[in-house]
Design an enzyme around this catalytic site. Structure first.
Site, PDB file in Angstrom:
ATOM      1  N   LYS A 146       0.810  -1.215   0.000  1.00 26.05           N
ATOM      2  CA  LYS A 146       0.000   0.000   0.000  1.00 26.05           C
ATOM      3  C   LYS A 146       0.847   1.270   0.000  1.00 26.05           C
ATOM      4  O   LYS A 146       0.506   2.254  -0.648  1.00 26.05           O
ATOM      5  CB  LYS A 146      -0.949   0.003   1.200  1.00 26.05           C
ATOM      6  CG  LYS A 146      -2.031  -1.059   1.108  1.00 26.05           C
ATOM      7  CD  LYS A 146      -2.953  -1.013   2.305  1.00 26.05           C
ATOM      8  CE  LYS A 146      -3.868  -2.229   2.325  1.00 26.05           C
ATOM      9  NZ  LYS A 146      -4.708  -2.328   1.121  1.00 26.05           N
ATOM     10  N   LEU A 206     -16.656   4.524  -1.552  1.00 27.85           N
ATOM     11  CA  LEU A 206     -17.821   3.675  -1.787  1.00 27.85           C
ATOM     12  C   LEU A 206     -17.764   3.013  -3.162  1.00 27.85           C
ATOM     13  O   LEU A 206     -18.793   2.739  -3.762  1.00 27.85           O
ATOM     14  CB  LEU A 206     -19.102   4.509  -1.650  1.00 27.85           C
ATOM     15  CG  LEU A 206     -19.284   5.184  -0.279  1.00 27.85           C
ATOM     16  CD1 LEU A 206     -20.388   6.232  -0.341  1.00 27.85           C
ATOM     17  CD2 LEU A 206     -19.582   4.147   0.796  1.00 27.85           C
ATOM     18  N   GLY A 233      -7.768   1.828  -4.280  1.00 24.71           N
ATOM     19  CA  GLY A 233      -7.896   2.597  -3.047  1.00 24.71           C
ATOM     20  C   GLY A 233      -6.620   3.355  -2.717  1.00 24.71           C
ATOM     21  O   GLY A 233      -6.669   4.478  -2.192  1.00 24.71           O
ATOM     22  N   ASP A 234      -5.484   2.750  -3.041  1.00 21.84           N
ATOM     23  CA  ASP A 234      -4.194   3.419  -2.801  1.00 21.84           C
ATOM     24  C   ASP A 234      -4.051   4.639  -3.712  1.00 21.84           C
ATOM     25  O   ASP A 234      -3.566   5.693  -3.287  1.00 21.84           O
ATOM     26  CB  ASP A 234      -3.033   2.452  -3.036  1.00 21.84           C
ATOM     27  CG  ASP A 234      -3.112   1.223  -2.139  1.00 21.84           C
ATOM     28  OD1 ASP A 234      -3.571   1.357  -0.998  1.00 21.84           O
ATOM     29  OD2 ASP A 234      -2.716   0.135  -2.586  1.00 21.84           O
TER      30      ASP A 234
END
Length: 314
Positions: free
Chosen positions: A48, A227, A258-259
Site C-alpha cells: 500500500k 464507496l 484505493g491506494d
C-alpha cells in the site's frame, strides 16, 4: 492553509509498506494436500505504501517514500519502480529481513487468495521514524496505512511537524490509539474498514452518512468514506456529509485503486483543495486505475484526469 510550509521539499511523504506481489493464475485454488498447476509467475511491485507513492508521483506530486525493503531482488524491483515513477527513494531503508511478499492466486472468476509475508515491513520501527525527522520536516502532507507496525504509526503522529497534514487509511484494519485517530485529517476508510472501526456501533445503520458522523465522534479532524462505484463521502465536524459521485467506468481490475485514491486525495489537500474538491479529483484517479490491469502500472498521469481551469474536476 499551511502557508508557512510552502517551501516544503515534498508535496507528499508516504510512510508504509513495499511488497513484491507474486501472482499465479489457477483454474481453481488447491484444497489441503492438493497440488494444482498454474500460469507463469508474474512479479509486480506492490504494497500500500509503495502503491500510494507511485500513484502520487505519476500525477506529478513531489513524492518521497519512507519504507523498508530487503537487500534482495524484490527490494531492488520496488526501488526501481519508485524511481521510474519519479518518487524520491532517499527514505527507503534496506535490510533487516527479506522484502515483504504477497503470494496471490487468482482463479478465472477473478477471485483471489492472498498470503502476505510482511518481511521488512514489520521491521519499520519507531526508531526508523524518529531517524527520518528531516524527511518529515520537509513534507507538506504525510500519508500512511497499517501494513507497518501500529507503534510506528503512533510514533509518526508524535514526530509529525505542526505544519504537516496527516492522512491515514487504516488498512488492513487494526485497533487504533486515540492519539492516532485525533491526528487524522482525513481518516480514509472503505465500508469494511468503517464497520471495523465502529464495531457494534455500525450495525445499527447502513447509511454511510451515519458512519461518517459516528467516525467523526471518535476524534478525527475529517473523514472520507470510499464507496467504490458510488464514489465517496466526505465529512468534517460541524458540517453535513458531502456525497462525491464517481465517473462511470468499466472496471477491469480494482487492485490498488484505493491506494491511488488516497494518494491523489492527500496530494490535492496539500495543494489547498477543500475536502470535497480533493475527493472528486481522487475518485477520477481511482476510476481510471480500475479500467486497467494491475496496481502501479494502472495509475494515471495528471494529463489523463480532466480538470477545469478553476482547479475543479471537469
Amino acid at each position: 492553509m499551511h502557508d508557512d510550509h510552502d517551501d516544503a521539499t515534498y508535496d507528499l511523504l508516504v510512510v508504509g509498506s513495499a511488497n513484491a506481489d507474486l501472482v499465479i493464475g489457477v483454474e481453481r485454488r488447491p484444497a489441503p494436500g492438493e497440488t494444482v498447476l498454474g500460469s507463469d509467475l508474474a512479479t509486480h511491485p506492490g504494497g500500500k505504501g509503495a502503491n500510494q507513492s507511485v500513484a502520487a508521483a505519476r500525477l506529478g506530486a513531489r513524492t518521497a517514500l519512507l519504507a523498508r525493503v530487503g537487500d534482495d531482488a524484490h527490494g531492488r524491483l520496488l526501488i526501481d519502480s519508485q524511481r521510474a515513477a519519479g518518487a524520491d527513494t532517499v527514505g527507503v531503508l534496506v535490510g533487516g529481513a527479506p522484502t515483504g511478499v504477497a503470494l496471490i492466486t487468482v482463479d478465472p472468476s477473478g477471485d483471489n487468495s492472498i498470503v502476505v509475508s510482511p518481511g521488512a515491513n514489520a521491521r519499520l520501527t519507531p526508531e526508523d521514524i524518529r531517524a527520518a525527522g528531516s524527511l518529515l520536516a520537509a513534507s507538506r502532507v504525510v500519508s500512511t496505512q497499517l501494513e507497518i507496525p501500529v507503534e510506528s504509526v503512533t510514533e509518526l503522529v508524535r514526530t509529525l511537524p505542526a505544519t504537516a497534514r496527516f492522512v491515514l487509511n487504516p488498512s488492513p484494519p487494526a485497533p487504533l490509539p486515540r492519539e492516532v485517530l485525533a491526528a487524522c485529517d482525513p481518516l480514509v476508510v472503505n465500508e469494511h474498514e468503517a464497520r471495523y472501526i465502529l464495531g457494534d456501533g455500525a450495525a445499527a445503520s447502513d447509511s454511510p452518512a451515519d458512519w461518517a458522523r459516528a467516525l467523526l465522534a471518535l476524534g478525527p479532524r475529517s473523514v472520507v468514506i470510499t464507496l467504490g462505484a458510488e464514489g465517496a463521502l466526505t465529512a468534517s465536524p460541524g458540517g453535513s456529509p458531502v456525497s462525491v459521485p464517481s465517473p462511470e467506468v468499466d472496471a477491469v481490475d480494482t487492485t490498488g485503486a484505493g491506494d491511488a485514491f488516497t494518494a491523489a486525495l492527500a496530494w490535492r489537500l496539500g495543494l489547498g483543495d477543500d475536502l470535497p474538491t480533493a475527493a472528486a479529483y481522487a475518485t477520477r484517479v481511482g476510476a481510471v486505475s480500475v479500467t486497467r490491469q494491475g496496481a502501479q502500472e494502472s495509475y494515471p498521469t495528471a494529463d489523463e484526469i480532466p480538470v477545469r481551469e478553476d482547479g475543479a474536476p471537469a
